[in-house]
Design a protein around this motif. Structure first.
Motif, PDB file in Angstrom:
ATOM      1  N   LYS A 178      59.879  47.354  45.925  1.00  0.00           N
ATOM      2  CA  LYS A 178      58.749  48.101  45.406  1.00  0.00           C
ATOM      3  C   LYS A 178      57.746  47.200  44.707  1.00  0.00           C
ATOM      4  CE  LYS A 178      61.276  52.455  44.803  1.00  0.00           C
ATOM      5  NZ  LYS A 178      61.706  53.505  43.840  1.00  0.00           N
ATOM      6  N   ALA A 179      58.232  46.123  44.085  1.00  0.00           N
ATOM      7  CA  ALA A 179      57.316  45.198  43.409  1.00  0.00           C
ATOM      8  C   ALA A 179      56.382  44.537  44.416  1.00  0.00           C
ATOM      9  CB  ALA A 179      58.112  44.143  42.644  1.00  0.00           C
ATOM     10  N   GLU A 180      56.924  44.197  45.577  1.00  0.00           N
ATOM     11  CA  GLU A 180      56.087  43.586  46.610  1.00  0.00           C
ATOM     12  C   GLU A 180      55.054  44.580  47.126  1.00  0.00           C
ATOM     13  OE1 GLU A 180      56.722  40.986  50.682  1.00  0.00           O
ATOM     14  OE2 GLU A 180      58.047  42.674  50.286  1.00  0.00           O
ATOM     15  N   ALA A 181      55.471  45.820  47.362  1.00  0.00           N
ATOM     16  CA  ALA A 181      54.536  46.836  47.855  1.00  0.00           C
ATOM     17  C   ALA A 181      53.406  47.065  46.852  1.00  0.00           C
ATOM     18  CB  ALA A 181      55.276  48.136  48.138  1.00  0.00           C
ATOM     19  N   ALA A 182      53.752  47.147  45.562  1.00  0.00           N
ATOM     20  CA  ALA A 182      52.724  47.342  44.541  1.00  0.00           C
ATOM     21  C   ALA A 182      51.800  46.129  44.465  1.00  0.00           C
ATOM     22  CB  ALA A 182      53.388  47.591  43.187  1.00  0.00           C
ATOM     23  N   MET A 183      52.367  44.927  44.557  1.00  0.00           N
ATOM     24  CA  MET A 183      51.551  43.716  44.509  1.00  0.00           C
ATOM     25  C   MET A 183      50.561  43.670  45.671  1.00  0.00           C
ATOM     26  SD  MET A 183      52.803  39.729  44.724  1.00  0.00           S
ATOM     27  CE  MET A 183      53.454  39.989  46.390  1.00  0.00           C
ATOM     28  N   LEU A 184      51.021  44.015  46.873  1.00  0.00           N
ATOM     29  CA  LEU A 184      50.137  43.984  48.033  1.00  0.00           C
ATOM     30  C   LEU A 184      49.041  45.033  47.913  1.00  0.00           C
ATOM     31  CD1 LEU A 184      52.565  43.414  51.043  1.00  0.00           C
ATOM     32  CD2 LEU A 184      51.101  41.757  49.879  1.00  0.00           C
ATOM     33  N   ALA A 185      49.376  46.209  47.370  1.00  0.00           N
ATOM     34  CA  ALA A 185      48.356  47.249  47.197  1.00  0.00           C
ATOM     35  C   ALA A 185      47.276  46.798  46.223  1.00  0.00           C
ATOM     36  CB  ALA A 185      49.008  48.544  46.723  1.00  0.00           C
ATOM     37  N   VAL A 186      47.704  46.190  45.108  1.00  0.00           N
ATOM     38  CA  VAL A 186      46.736  45.695  44.130  1.00  0.00           C
ATOM     39  C   VAL A 186      45.901  44.575  44.730  1.00  0.00           C
ATOM     40  CG1 VAL A 186      46.484  44.515  41.914  1.00  0.00           C
ATOM     41  CG2 VAL A 186      48.124  46.385  42.149  1.00  0.00           C
ATOM     42  N   TYR A 187      46.573  43.652  45.426  1.00  0.00           N
ATOM     43  CA  TYR A 187      45.827  42.562  46.052  1.00  0.00           C
ATOM     44  C   TYR A 187      44.859  43.093  47.110  1.00  0.00           C
ATOM     45  CZ  TYR A 187      44.627  38.746  49.120  1.00  0.00           C
ATOM     46  OH  TYR A 187      43.908  37.861  49.892  1.00  0.00           O
ATOM     47  N   GLY A 188      45.301  44.078  47.895  1.00  0.00           N
ATOM     48  CA  GLY A 188      44.421  44.647  48.914  1.00  0.00           C
ATOM     49  C   GLY A 188      43.166  45.236  48.305  1.00  0.00           C
ATOM     50  N   ALA A 189      43.314  45.944  47.182  1.00  0.00           N
ATOM     51  CA  ALA A 189      42.141  46.501  46.508  1.00  0.00           C
ATOM     52  C   ALA A 189      41.226  45.387  45.998  1.00  0.00           C
ATOM     53  CB  ALA A 189      42.583  47.400  45.361  1.00  0.00           C
ATOM     54  N   LEU A 190      41.819  44.368  45.396  1.00  0.00           N
ATOM     55  CA  LEU A 190      41.001  43.253  44.892  1.00  0.00           C
ATOM     56  C   LEU A 190      40.320  42.500  46.027  1.00  0.00           C
ATOM     57  CD1 LEU A 190      43.336  41.818  42.091  1.00  0.00           C
ATOM     58  CD2 LEU A 190      41.305  43.255  41.827  1.00  0.00           C
ATOM     59  N   SER A 191      40.997  42.390  47.169  1.00  0.00           N
ATOM     60  CA  SER A 191      40.400  41.683  48.301  1.00  0.00           C
ATOM     61  C   SER A 191      39.172  42.410  48.831  1.00  0.00           C
ATOM     62  CB  SER A 191      41.431  41.506  49.415  1.00  0.00           C
ATOM     63  OG  SER A 191      41.757  42.741  50.021  1.00  0.00           O
ATOM     64  N   GLY A 192      39.139  43.742  48.694  1.00  0.00           N
ATOM     65  CA  GLY A 192      37.946  44.483  49.088  1.00  0.00           C
ATOM     66  C   GLY A 192      36.734  44.064  48.271  1.00  0.00           C
ATOM     67  N   TYR A 193      36.942  43.887  46.964  1.00  0.00           N
ATOM     68  CA  TYR A 193      35.847  43.399  46.111  1.00  0.00           C
ATOM     69  C   TYR A 193      35.536  41.938  46.400  1.00  0.00           C
ATOM     70  CZ  TYR A 193      36.318  47.672  43.348  1.00  0.00           C
ATOM     71  OH  TYR A 193      36.355  48.985  42.933  1.00  0.00           O
ATOM     72  N   LEU A 194      36.566  41.125  46.641  1.00  0.00           N
ATOM     73  CA  LEU A 194      36.352  39.709  46.921  1.00  0.00           C
ATOM     74  C   LEU A 194      35.513  39.520  48.185  1.00  0.00           C
ATOM     75  CD1 LEU A 194      36.969  36.670  46.531  1.00  0.00           C
ATOM     76  CD2 LEU A 194      39.067  37.023  47.854  1.00  0.00           C
ATOM     77  N   PHE A 195      35.812  40.279  49.225  1.00  0.00           N
ATOM     78  CA  PHE A 195      35.066  40.160  50.478  1.00  0.00           C
ATOM     79  C   PHE A 195      33.588  40.481  50.263  1.00  0.00           C
ATOM     80  CE2 PHE A 195      33.489  41.896  54.494  1.00  0.00           C
ATOM     81  CZ  PHE A 195      33.808  40.878  55.368  1.00  0.00           C
ATOM     82  N   GLY A 196      33.316  41.575  49.567  1.00  0.00           N
ATOM     83  CA  GLY A 196      31.927  41.928  49.303  1.00  0.00           C
ATOM     84  C   GLY A 196      31.228  40.909  48.419  1.00  0.00           C
ATOM     85  N   PHE A 197      31.943  40.392  47.421  1.00  0.00           N
ATOM     86  CA  PHE A 197      31.375  39.388  46.524  1.00  0.00           C
ATOM     87  C   PHE A 197      30.957  38.136  47.290  1.00  0.00           C
ATOM     88  CE2 PHE A 197      31.685  35.867  43.521  1.00  0.00           C
ATOM     89  CZ  PHE A 197      30.971  36.351  42.435  1.00  0.00           C
ATOM     90  N   LEU A 198      31.796  37.707  48.232  1.00  0.00           N
ATOM     91  CA  LEU A 198      31.485  36.518  49.019  1.00  0.00           C
ATOM     92  C   LEU A 198      30.358  36.776  50.011  1.00  0.00           C
ATOM     93  CD1 LEU A 198      35.072  35.145  49.778  1.00  0.00           C
ATOM     94  CD2 LEU A 198      33.403  34.220  48.161  1.00  0.00           C
ATOM     95  N   LEU A 199      30.409  37.933  50.688  1.00  0.00           N
ATOM     96  CA  LEU A 199      29.404  38.215  51.713  1.00  0.00           C
ATOM     97  C   LEU A 199      28.011  38.363  51.116  1.00  0.00           C
ATOM     98  CD1 LEU A 199      29.601  38.567  54.827  1.00  0.00           C
ATOM     99  CD2 LEU A 199      31.768  38.381  53.618  1.00  0.00           C
ATOM    100  N   ASN A 200      27.913  38.883  49.910  1.00  0.00           N
ATOM    101  CA  ASN A 200      26.594  39.019  49.286  1.00  0.00           C
ATOM    102  C   ASN A 200      25.934  37.672  49.054  1.00  0.00           C
ATOM    103  OD1 ASN A 200      26.704  41.795  49.222  1.00  0.00           O
ATOM    104  ND2 ASN A 200      27.491  41.900  47.131  1.00  0.00           N
ATOM    105  N   LEU A 201      26.739  36.638  48.845  1.00  0.00           N
ATOM    106  CA  LEU A 201      26.176  35.305  48.621  1.00  0.00           C
ATOM    107  C   LEU A 201      25.418  34.795  49.843  1.00  0.00           C
ATOM    108  CD1 LEU A 201      29.098  33.509  46.731  1.00  0.00           C
ATOM    109  CD2 LEU A 201      26.750  33.783  45.893  1.00  0.00           C
ATOM    110  N   SER A 202      25.774  35.284  51.029  1.00  0.00           N
ATOM    111  CA  SER A 202      25.157  34.756  52.241  1.00  0.00           C
ATOM    112  C   SER A 202      23.700  35.196  52.408  1.00  0.00           C
ATOM    113  CB  SER A 202      25.970  35.190  53.469  1.00  0.00           C
ATOM    114  OG  SER A 202      25.929  36.591  53.641  1.00  0.00           O
ATOM    115  N   PHE A 203      23.319  36.340  51.811  1.00  0.00           N
ATOM    116  CA  PHE A 203      21.941  36.808  51.995  1.00  0.00           C
ATOM    117  C   PHE A 203      21.187  37.028  50.685  1.00  0.00           C
ATOM    118  CE2 PHE A 203      24.596  40.617  51.822  1.00  0.00           C
ATOM    119  CZ  PHE A 203      23.921  41.425  50.922  1.00  0.00           C
ATOM    120  N   TRP A 204      21.847  36.870  49.560  1.00  0.00           N
ATOM    121  CA  TRP A 204      21.202  37.083  48.271  1.00  0.00           C
ATOM    122  C   TRP A 204      19.907  36.291  48.096  1.00  0.00           C
ATOM    123  CZ3 TRP A 204      22.430  33.633  43.740  1.00  0.00           C
ATOM    124  CH2 TRP A 204      21.742  34.031  42.585  1.00  0.00           C
TER     125      TRP A 204
END
Length: 254
Positions: free
Chosen positions: A146-172
């Motif tokens: 269960k610890a792994e499942a929770a960790m992946l869920a949290v990381y997955g949510a954070l990765s959604g923000y990380l992807f957008g944060f990086l992509l915005n740099l390309s056209f800002w």
């Protein structure tokens, strides 16, 4: 090779903080980045094959998962930030390792762009963004249950923000009136430039990135454990070479 590819990706995203727009043509940067990315992906694959991290069976798995992600992405892309491609990428990077996750992120977005007609100057940045998501998933701590499942869920949510944060740099640097308080201004100190970009990211894409984060986190909570089991079973069954063991001789000499 993975470290070199990741470093090159960071340069591709962070150039606004060191190079002013126009000094290196906007029309030339994406093709050069894309060419360098293809070379680096090929180098990572060759390095993984040489090190034994990727064999013919893993390459087949890479092709299958790239096709699956390319088929999943059109189901959600463009609707309130919902992305259906990241949860497979996170689990695959977790099970098969950071090198596999990096390459899968690149090939998934490349195949998706060809499938949906989304080829453009943004594509190499999207490929690098997903590559970082898969790479970091393979570097997460070795938890189980269960610890792994929770960790992946949290990381997955954070990765959604990380992807957008990086992509915005390309056209800002090219997207706003220079008179805006959140626009890119060449020559500003790094701290002020960074503050402007944080405000730009929060005000323009926070809602969109939240849709991606919620989708990825929920998908990992619901199907992540089952997908981990399937991928790990596939990884075990793909290892056809039985380990060699030497046992001491028995009393009858056998």
């Amino acid at each position: 090779m993975v470290a070199l590819a990741a470093f090159t990706g960071l340069i591709a995203f962070l150039w606004p903080f060191v190079v002013a727009p126009g000094t290196f043509g906007e029309a030339y940067a994406p093709p050069l980045i894309f060419g360098a990315l293809l070379v680096l992906v090929l180098a990572v694959v060759i390095a993984e094959i040489s090190a034994g991290g990727i064999d013919a069976k893993a390459l087949a798995m890479l092709g299958v998962l790239s096709a699956v992600n390319a088929g999943l992405r059109p189901l959600g892309a463009g609707t309130a930030g919902v992305e259906t491609v990241f949860f497979v990428l996170v689990v695959a990077g977790r099970v098969f390792g950071p090198g596999f996750g990096f390459v899968l992120g690149c090939t998934s977005l490349f195949a998706s762009a060809l499938l949906t007609g989304g080829v453009g100057p943004w594509m190499p940045y999207q490929m690098f963004g997903c590559a970082f998501v898969g790479l970091l998933a393979g570097l997460l701590p070795p938890l189980r249950g269960k610890a792994e499942a929770a960790m992946l869920a949290v990381y997955g949510a954070l990765s959604g923000y990380l992807f957008g944060f990086l992509l915005n740099l390309s056209f800002w640097p090219f997207s706003l009136d220079p008179n805006s308080s959140i626009a890119y201004l060449p020559g500003l100190p790094f701290t002020e430039q960074w503050h402007r970009y944080l405000l730009f990211d929060l005000t323009t894409s926070l809602g969109w990135d939240t849709g991606r984060a919620v989708t990825t986190g929920v998908c990992l909570l619901l199907v992540g454990p089952a997908l981990l089991t399937v991928f790990r079973r596939a990884a075990r069954r793909a290892n056809f070479e039985a380990p060699v063991r030497f046992a001491p001789p028995t009393a009858d000499g056998d």
